[in-house]
Every structure is written in structure tokens, then in C-alpha cells.
Design an enzyme around this catalytic site. Structure first.
Site, PDB file in Angstrom:
ATOM      1  CE  LYS A  68      -4.110   1.829   0.764  1.00 19.05           C
ATOM      2  NZ  LYS A  68      -3.810   2.874  -0.439  1.00 19.05           N
ATOM      3  CE  LYS A  92       3.702   6.398   6.596  1.00 22.33           C
ATOM      4  NZ  LYS A  92       3.387   7.375   5.457  1.00 22.33           N
ATOM      5  CE  LYS A 104       4.422   7.967  -1.295  1.00 27.88           C
ATOM      6  NZ  LYS A 104       3.793   8.036  -0.238  1.00 27.88           N
ATOM      7  CB  THR A 188      -2.530  12.534   6.510  1.00 26.76           C
ATOM      8  OG1 THR A 188      -2.872  11.734   5.551  1.00 26.76           O
ATOM      9  CG2 THR A 188      -1.304  13.053   6.512  1.00 26.76           C
ATOM     10  CG  ASN A 219      -4.590  15.849   2.519  1.00 22.63           C
ATOM     11  OD1 ASN A 219      -4.311  15.322   3.623  1.00 22.63           O
ATOM     12  ND2 ASN A 219      -5.759  15.811   1.836  1.00 22.63           N
ATOM     13  CB  SER A 356      -5.927   4.444   2.606  1.00 18.60           C
ATOM     14  OG  SER A 356      -5.753   5.581   2.009  1.00 18.60           O
TER      15      SER A 356
END
Ligand code: NAD
Length: 427
Positions: A68, A92, A104, A188, A219, A356
């Protein structure tokens, strides 16, 4: 800097892993990205010409679940950066206890130079190149720097067109009307805010005495500034790519956001309804904002902004990393020696991937949660991750970054060891 970012990232894993007594099998597994795809993306431009962009996707590690991680559109994107970001995603997801590995992606492009239609064609070209590399049970992208929910919607649509199936769980951070989750937009910033709230409880802080500087007003940066301001913290400095503003009296975050939407830059405004006026302030650079003497500094733009060149000028007492990798690994020891408390990126910005994950769970079940439900579940997971990290830092006398990596590596280690390690096979 970006050529070294991946070696810097794996060096940090090695150092922390060895100090924490993590098995060498686990450290070795984390030294090697599983697969990185580089693709040329041909795009028809509005003037009829064809331009060729380079896109990347790295699936770093999938021992805990499908990988992810976001997709970034930026002119500095390269293979090394994408791999470093994918490694951080692996750590993470494990810190928060999500059933995910890390990944990523990115495209080397200045999106501000492209029209909306060119961005749509580029986004679809990326998915055409990556369609067999991503998937709801294999690798699930999301937004990152200069990508947004509209782009995620185009990407999902392209994937579904290629595969001839409905597959909303292939990508997260989508518009709500296309299967996005309530609460993903500010997740976030909200996750970082929850970490600061936990820290405030430990430290006995009174928000009105705590000054905050935020570098990057996108964001992540905007939402954490908004939530902190609403809770009574004093936001004394804000910047975006074009520079920043400072006032020791503090700013009204919502007014600045309104101004940025109209003028595309941060302006020191105070607005009442539709009437906005300029307030007293000082213009500052992105270098100066990092060097302010504040209680909390929040880098929320790009990686590597705190490095050997400026580490000795950093005066903030606490740094909350919303950006991925804003402090380079080779200055970790200096930051610690300066007694600066760092809430590391792999914890502080984990709210985004957590919601997410909620979006993906809802897509897979076809059943959608209320906003209150999302906020409550996010709070439970963030508070748990923060407190588990805090406990390790206290017990083992290490920094919050070392503690978060240790927590993540121990979880990854259990999964890696379940397949058998050198010790098992050499008995
Ligand atoms: P964004 O595109 O919404 O905003 C980026 C902001 O940074 C913009 O305000 C931009 O003007 C500013 N900026 C760009 N270059 C800058 C510079 N050189 N100096 C100062 N400001 C600059 O991006 P975002 O989603 O908020 O991401 C910001 C950081 O947070 C990135 O490191 C990203 O990887 C990380 N992050 C984002 C999410 C997420 O869900 N959006 C999740 C985890 C981590």
C-alpha cells in the site's frame, strides 16, 4: 540529496534494528525492495505533440499483506526516492498494525505545467503501464504530493476499463461518490493531531501556550493546522512552495485557507464571512520557517528539509513529521543530542493510510461507515500506536523514531520468522 535517500533510509533501518536486537534475517529482508517497475508513459499533449514521462511503482515488502502506498506527481520523483518512500510505508503500516505491506509510486512531472486534460491522460497512462503490477489484493495506490481524489477516480476508472470489472478497492482516496470513505480527506492531519493530543496529555501542555509552525499547506499541513487552531494552539507560521508568513500573535487558519484557494498562495488574512483583511505579519522563507524557535514544528511538504546544512539552526522543541522523511537519517543523532522530541513520520502521518485501509475494507464489503465511526476507529488505532511507541521509548530509553521502527520491525519479524530463519534451518 535524492540519490542518497534510499541508502540513508536503509542505513537507518540497519542502525535501529541492530540497536534493538532485531534478528539479522529481518534486517536483511528490509534491505531489499521486492520489485520496482519503471515505465515510459507516452501522453498526447493539448497541442497535438506526444511527451514521454517516466513513472515508477515499488512494491517494497508484502509479508504482512498486499502492499500500500501513494502516487506522487513531482519533478524530483526518481527510483531512489520511490524506494525510500515504499520502505517507510512498510514500516508505517506495521507500526499501526495494518494488514498491509509497503509500496509507493510516482511520475517525474511538474503537474503545474500541465492542463487538466493532460493530467487526466497522464494519470490513465500510468495505470495502463502498471495495471498488472497493482490490484485490490496485490498493491493498492492512494494520493500523495500533487495528486488528489479526482486523479484517484480517473485511475480507478482506467483500471476497471482494462480489467472489465468493478474494482473500487484497487485504489483509495477516491471521491466519496466513487466509493471513497468519509473522513479520508483530513485523515493524515487528523492522525497527526491525535498524536499531538496524546503527547500533550503526557506533557501536561496547555494548548494556548504552545506555538506551532507548519511548513507546507496542502492536504496534511492544512488539516493539522486547522485542528490544532480549533483546539486552541497558536499557529504562528505557515508556508507553501512559494514562501511563508509569521506572526507571534498567531493566525486564523481557515482565513488563510480561504485566501489560498483564491490566490494560490498563503496570505496573512483574517476573514469574517466574505470580508477578508490583511493582518500584521512578517514574510519568511521556507528556510526560515524551519529555524523558528517554536514549541512544535510540523514539516508537511517534502523529504530531506532538515539535514546537515541546517540541523544546527533548528530550535523547535518538538518536531511532528507529516511529510515523509523530512529529517535525514544521518542527522538523527544530532537531533537527539539537541533534545528535540520527534514524532516520526511512520507514526505521525499514519492517519492517511489508516483511513485508506478503512476505505479498502468498506469497498471489499460493499458496506459504508458513518463519519463518526471512521473518526472513532482512527482515534483507537492512532492512540494505540502512539502509546505502544511511547512505552518502548520509555522502557528502552530510545527516541520515538527508534521505538516506532523497533515496534514495526518486531511485528514484521514475527511474520518473517514464521517462515523460518537461519537459526531454525541451521539447528
Ligand atoms: P499536497 O500536494 O496536498 O501539499 C503539499 C504542500 O507542500 C503544498 O502546500 C505545497 O505548496 C507545499 N510545498 C511543496 N514544495 C514545498 C517546498 N519546497 N517548501 C514548502 N512547501 C512546499 O501534499 P500532501 O498530501 O499534504 O503531502 C505532504 C507530505 O505529507 C508529503 O511528504 C507526503 O508524502 C506526506 N503524506 C501525505 C499523506 C496524505 O494522505 N496526503 C499521507 C502521509 C504522508
Amino acid at each position: 540529496m535524492s540519490e542518497h535517500i534510499f541508502s540513508d533510509a536503509i542505513e537507518r533501518v540497519r542502525r535501529i534494528g541492530e540497536n534493538a536486537g532485531v534478528s539479522q534475517d529481518v534486517i536483511n529482508a528490509l534491505m531489499h525492495p521486492q520489485a520496482t517497475l519503471t515505465a515510459t508513459l507516452p501522453v498526447r499533449m493539448d497541442d497535438g505533440s506526444t511527451r514521454y514521462f517516466t513513472g515508477y511503482r515499488c512494491r517494497y515488502n508484502n509479508i504482512l499483506g498486499p502492499s500500500k502506498g501513494g502516487i506522487r506527481f513531482h519533478w524530483e520523483v526518481n527510483r531512489q526516492e520511490v524506494q525510500a518512500l515504499a520502505l517507510w510505508m512498510t514500516i508505517k503500516c506495521s507500526v499501526v498494525g495494518l494488514p498491509y505491506g509497503g509500496a509507493k509510486g510516482g511520475i517525474c512531472v511538474d503537474p503545474k505545467q500541465l492542463s487538466a486534460m493532460e493530467i487526466e491522460r497522464l494519470s490513465r497512462a500510468y495505470v495502463r503501464a502498471m495495471a498488472d503490477f497493482i490490484g485490490p489484493d496485490m498493491d493498492i495506490p492512494a494520493p500523495d504530493v500533487y495528486t488528489n481524489e479526482r486523479i484517484m477516480g480517473w485511475m480507478m476508472n482506467e483500471y476497471e476499463t482494462i480489467k472489465r470489472v468493478k474494482a473500487p478497492a484497487v485504489i483509495t482516496g477516491k471521491p466519496i461518490s466513487l466509493g471513497g470513505s468519509l473522513g479520508r480527506d483530513d485523515a493524515t492531519g487528523r492522525g497527526a493531531y491525535m498524536c499531538i493530543r496524546q503527547l500533550a496529555l503526557k506533557k501536561g501542555w496547555d494548548p494556548k501556550n504552545i506555538t506551532v509552525a507548519v511548513q507546507g499547506f496542502g492536504n496534511g499541513g492544512y488539516h493539522v493546522a486547522r485542528l490544532l487552531h480549533n483546539a486552541g494552539y497558536k499557529i504562528v507560521a505557515i508556508s507553501d512552495s512559494q514562501g511563508g508568513i509569521y506572526s507571534d500573535k498567531g493566525f486564523d487558519v481557515e482565513s488563510i485557507y480561504k485566501g489560498k484557494q483564491q490566490t494560490s498562495r498563503v496570505t496573512a488574512l483574517y476573514c469574517e464571512h466574505t470580508v477578508c483583511e490583511l493582518v500584521e505579519h512578517q514574510a519568511i522563507t521556507n528556510k526560515q520557517i524551519l529555524e523558528l524557535d517554536v514549541d512544535i514544528l510540523i514539516p508537511a511538504a517534502l523529504e530531506g528539509v532538515i539535514n546537515r546544512n541546517n540541523v544546527n539552526q533548528i530550535k523547535a522543541k518538538t518536531i511532528v513529521e507529516i511529510a515523509n522523511g523530512p529529517i535525514l537519517g544521518d542527522v538523527d543523532q544530532i537531533i537527539q543530542a539537541k533534545n528535540i522530541l520527534v514524532i516520526p513520520d511512520v507514526l505521525a502521518n499514519a492517519g492517511g493510510v489508516t483511513v485508506s485501509y478503512f476505505e479498502w475494507v468498506q469497498n471489499k464489503n460493499g458496506y459504508y461507515w458513518t463519519l463518526e465511526d471512521v473518526h472513532q476507529r482512527l482515534e483507537n488505532l492512532m492512540n494505540k500506536a502512539f502509546n505502544e511507541t511511547w512505552e518502548i521509548a520509555q522502557k528502552e530509553g530510545c527516541s520515538m523514531r527508534d521505538a516506532a521502527y523497533t515496534l514495526a520491525m518486531r511485528r514484521l519479524g514475527s511474520a518473517i520468522e514464521a517462515h523460518g530463519t537461519q537459526k531454525y534451518f541451521s539447528q
